[in-house]
Design a protein around this motif. Sequence first.
Motif, mmCIF file in Angstrom:
data_model
loop_
_atom_site.group_PDB
_atom_site.id
_atom_site.type_symbol
_atom_site.label_atom_id
_atom_site.label_comp_id
_atom_site.label_asym_id
_atom_site.label_seq_id
_atom_site.Cartn_x
_atom_site.Cartn_y
_atom_site.Cartn_z
ATOM 1 N N HIS A 56 0.849 -1.205 0.000
ATOM 2 C CA HIS A 56 0.000 0.000 0.000
ATOM 3 C C HIS A 56 0.877 1.245 0.000
ATOM 4 C CE1 HIS A 56 -3.838 2.212 0.655
ATOM 5 N NE2 HIS A 56 -3.007 3.107 1.179
ATOM 6 N N HIS B 38 1.549 5.106 -2.619
ATOM 7 C CA HIS B 38 0.992 5.951 -3.675
ATOM 8 C C HIS B 38 2.108 6.650 -4.444
ATOM 9 C CE1 HIS B 38 -2.802 5.666 -1.395
ATOM 10 N NE2 HIS B 38 -2.138 6.059 -0.327
ATOM 11 N N TYR C 54 -7.579 17.597 -1.764
ATOM 12 C CA TYR C 54 -6.301 18.083 -1.242
ATOM 13 C C TYR C 54 -5.287 18.160 -2.376
ATOM 14 C CZ TYR C 54 -4.931 13.099 -1.328
ATOM 15 O OH TYR C 54 -4.667 11.808 -1.722
ATOM 16 N N ALA D 287 -4.693 7.328 -5.465
ATOM 17 C CA ALA D 287 -5.233 8.186 -4.405
ATOM 18 C C ALA D 287 -6.195 9.196 -5.005
ATOM 19 C CB ALA D 287 -4.096 8.903 -3.679
ATOM 20 N N THR D 288 -7.054 9.726 -4.158
ATOM 21 C CA THR D 288 -8.162 10.554 -4.649
ATOM 22 C C THR D 288 -7.705 11.862 -5.292
ATOM 23 O OG1 THR D 288 -8.364 11.440 -2.418
ATOM 24 C CG2 THR D 288 -9.853 9.647 -3.025
ATOM 25 N N ARG E 38 -10.298 0.709 -6.583
ATOM 26 C CA ARG E 38 -10.535 1.152 -5.208
ATOM 27 C C ARG E 38 -11.866 1.884 -5.120
ATOM 28 N NH1 ARG E 38 -7.030 5.483 -1.721
ATOM 29 N NH2 ARG E 38 -7.028 4.393 0.272
ATOM 30 N N ASN F 187 -13.740 4.266 -2.500
ATOM 31 C CA ASN F 187 -13.390 5.070 -1.327
ATOM 32 C C ASN F 187 -14.667 5.672 -0.736
ATOM 33 O OD1 ASN F 187 -12.186 6.966 0.441
ATOM 34 N ND2 ASN F 187 -10.396 7.088 -0.892
ATOM 35 N N ARG G 194 -14.161 12.828 3.923
ATOM 36 C CA ARG G 194 -13.289 13.991 3.717
ATOM 37 C C ARG G 194 -12.482 13.861 2.422
ATOM 38 N NH1 ARG G 194 -8.195 12.167 4.986
ATOM 39 N NH2 ARG G 194 -8.373 10.299 6.244
ATOM 40 N N LEU G 195 -12.486 12.667 1.798
ATOM 41 C CA LEU G 195 -11.672 12.450 0.599
ATOM 42 C C LEU G 195 -12.473 12.484 -0.697
ATOM 43 C CD1 LEU G 195 -9.372 9.559 1.848
ATOM 44 C CD2 LEU G 195 -8.701 11.925 1.428
ATOM 45 N N TYR H 137 -12.110 1.515 1.220
ATOM 46 C CA TYR H 137 -11.557 2.392 2.258
ATOM 47 C C TYR H 137 -12.721 3.112 2.931
ATOM 48 C CZ TYR H 137 -8.310 5.723 4.462
ATOM 49 O OH TYR H 137 -7.587 6.466 5.368
ATOM 50 N N HIS I 231 -6.355 -0.456 5.842
ATOM 51 C CA HIS I 231 -6.068 -0.006 7.212
ATOM 52 C C HIS I 231 -7.037 -0.568 8.257
ATOM 53 C CE1 HIS I 231 -4.027 2.441 4.373
ATOM 54 N NE2 HIS I 231 -4.747 3.528 4.445
ATOM 55 N N ARG J 75 -10.045 1.163 9.603
ATOM 56 C CA ARG J 75 -9.811 2.345 10.451
ATOM 57 C C ARG J 75 -10.504 2.260 11.805
ATOM 58 N NH1 ARG J 75 -7.618 7.427 7.867
ATOM 59 N NH2 ARG J 75 -7.948 8.040 10.014
ATOM 60 N N ARG K 85 -1.930 6.632 11.313
ATOM 61 C CA ARG K 85 -3.229 7.295 11.178
ATOM 62 C C ARG K 85 -4.173 6.916 12.307
ATOM 63 N NH1 ARG K 85 -3.764 9.613 6.371
ATOM 64 N NH2 ARG K 85 -2.460 8.726 4.754
ATOM 65 N N ASP L 15 2.132 2.967 3.199
ATOM 66 C CA ASP L 15 1.279 4.139 2.926
ATOM 67 C C ASP L 15 2.091 5.374 2.535
ATOM 68 O OD1 ASP L 15 -1.208 5.328 2.486
ATOM 69 O OD2 ASP L 15 -1.174 6.296 4.432
ATOM 70 N N PRO M 282 -0.341 10.652 2.772
ATOM 71 C CA PRO M 282 -1.156 11.844 2.538
ATOM 72 C C PRO M 282 -2.011 12.222 3.735
ATOM 73 C CG PRO M 282 -2.014 9.932 1.330
ATOM 74 C CD PRO M 282 -0.662 9.556 1.846
ATOM 75 N N ASN M 283 -2.189 13.502 3.889
ATOM 76 C CA ASN M 283 -3.119 14.052 4.897
ATOM 77 C C ASN M 283 -2.746 13.762 6.333
ATOM 78 O OD1 ASN M 283 -4.964 15.137 2.930
ATOM 79 N ND2 ASN M 283 -5.546 13.030 2.495
HETATM 80 O O1 LIG Z 1 -3.208 6.914 1.931
HETATM 81 C C1 LIG Z 1 -4.264 6.448 2.340
HETATM 82 O O2 LIG Z 1 -4.525 5.259 2.186
HETATM 83 C C2 LIG Z 1 -5.183 7.262 3.015
HETATM 84 C C3 LIG Z 1 -5.567 8.518 2.720
HETATM 85 C C4 LIG Z 1 -5.489 9.129 1.395
HETATM 86 C C5 LIG Z 1 -6.238 8.391 0.381
HETATM 87 O O3 LIG Z 1 -6.563 7.245 0.564
HETATM 88 C C6 LIG Z 1 -6.632 9.016 -0.888
HETATM 89 O O4 LIG Z 1 -6.412 10.200 -1.105
HETATM 90 O O5 LIG Z 1 -7.166 8.286 -1.721
HETATM 91 C C7 LIG Z 1 -6.157 9.325 3.787
HETATM 92 O O6 LIG Z 1 -6.634 8.736 4.763
HETATM 93 O O7 LIG Z 1 -6.149 10.559 3.675
#
Ligand SMILES: O=C(O)/C=C(\CC(=O)C(=O)O)C(=O)O
Length: 304
Positions: free
Chosen positions: A33, A35, A51, A78-79, A126, A128, A132-133, A159, A183, A186, A220, A252, A256-257
């Motif tokens: 995992h 990016h 972001y 990633a997003t 993926r 998601n 927030r993403l 996720y 993760h 979470r 995280r 990871d 990010p973030n």
């Molecule tokens: O790196 C990760 O897995 C988690 C992220 C970023 C993410 O998943 C994304 O932007 O797609 C997060 O919790 O901000």
Amino acid sequence: MSEKFTMDADWLQYHPAPVKPSYCPPAGAVDAHCHVFGPGDQFPYAPQRKYTPCDASKDQLWALREHLGFSRNVIVQATCHGADNRALVDALEHSDGRARGVATVTEDITEEELQALHAAGVRGVRFNFVKRLVDALPFDTLGAIADKIKPLGWHIVIYFESQELPELYDFFTSLPTTVVVDHMGRPDVSKPVDGEEFNLFVKLLTENENFWSKVSCPERLSQVGPHGYDDVVPFARRIVETFPDRVLWGTDWPHPNMKSHMPDDGELVNMIPRIAVTEELQRKLLVDNPMRLYWPEEVDCVTA
Ligand SMILES: O=C(O)/C=C(\CC(=O)C(=O)O)C(=O)O
């Protein structure tokens, strides 16, 4: 002219000089995992992103892999790149076959586009659900994507945050492929490891043998912080010991973030023997499981 991006004002950059881990991973270990971000002037960030990160290129990722003593990477879209997988594909195509990918796709993706992603090394998509993403897609749309990718033998990475699991549970169990949870779903690690919330996650994996979990991202999840991330260890250990053949591990990178601190990737590697406490569990977590999922053609076929 290529677009210039400025990372968010509160963005934390990845660790500039992680320690050399004292734990030596088994030969062929996979960071399952991580990016790549941009570089933005070459692979622009998506207009709908929530972001703007610092650039984190494939070459920096390969350098980290060597430093940590790993052999391969699984790069997860990633997003911030939306469903534009060009940076991911570029990394896969320049990896000498040592990276596979998890993409983000939209419902209108064509068979030809899916085949091109497969040829580059993509083996999953993926979904998601972290609010927030992304603005999550409707279940019908995700179901249609799942049906499209299933014939390729791909899996789905999901996720979400633990408090969302009850309402997402039935959708998740309806998915027709192998499903990999980011993760450990979470968990809120201030709650008991054998409490109601984490038990629901364990039930998801117990009752659905197509479900796997990444035991990643202590940085995280931890509420006690980077001096060992001790509060996350029992959660990861429970998952590794209950489902030894369905767990993956990843750095990871580039994290990010992260707002509280930036983890030292070498110290994350040093945590592995605390969550996978025998050599056999470590080999499954770092080599056997990710190879079976991402490089099955390279796994020896033992016939009776
Ligand atoms: O790196 C990760 O897995 C988690 C992220 C970023 C993410 O998943 C994304 O932007 O797609 C997060 O919790 O901000």
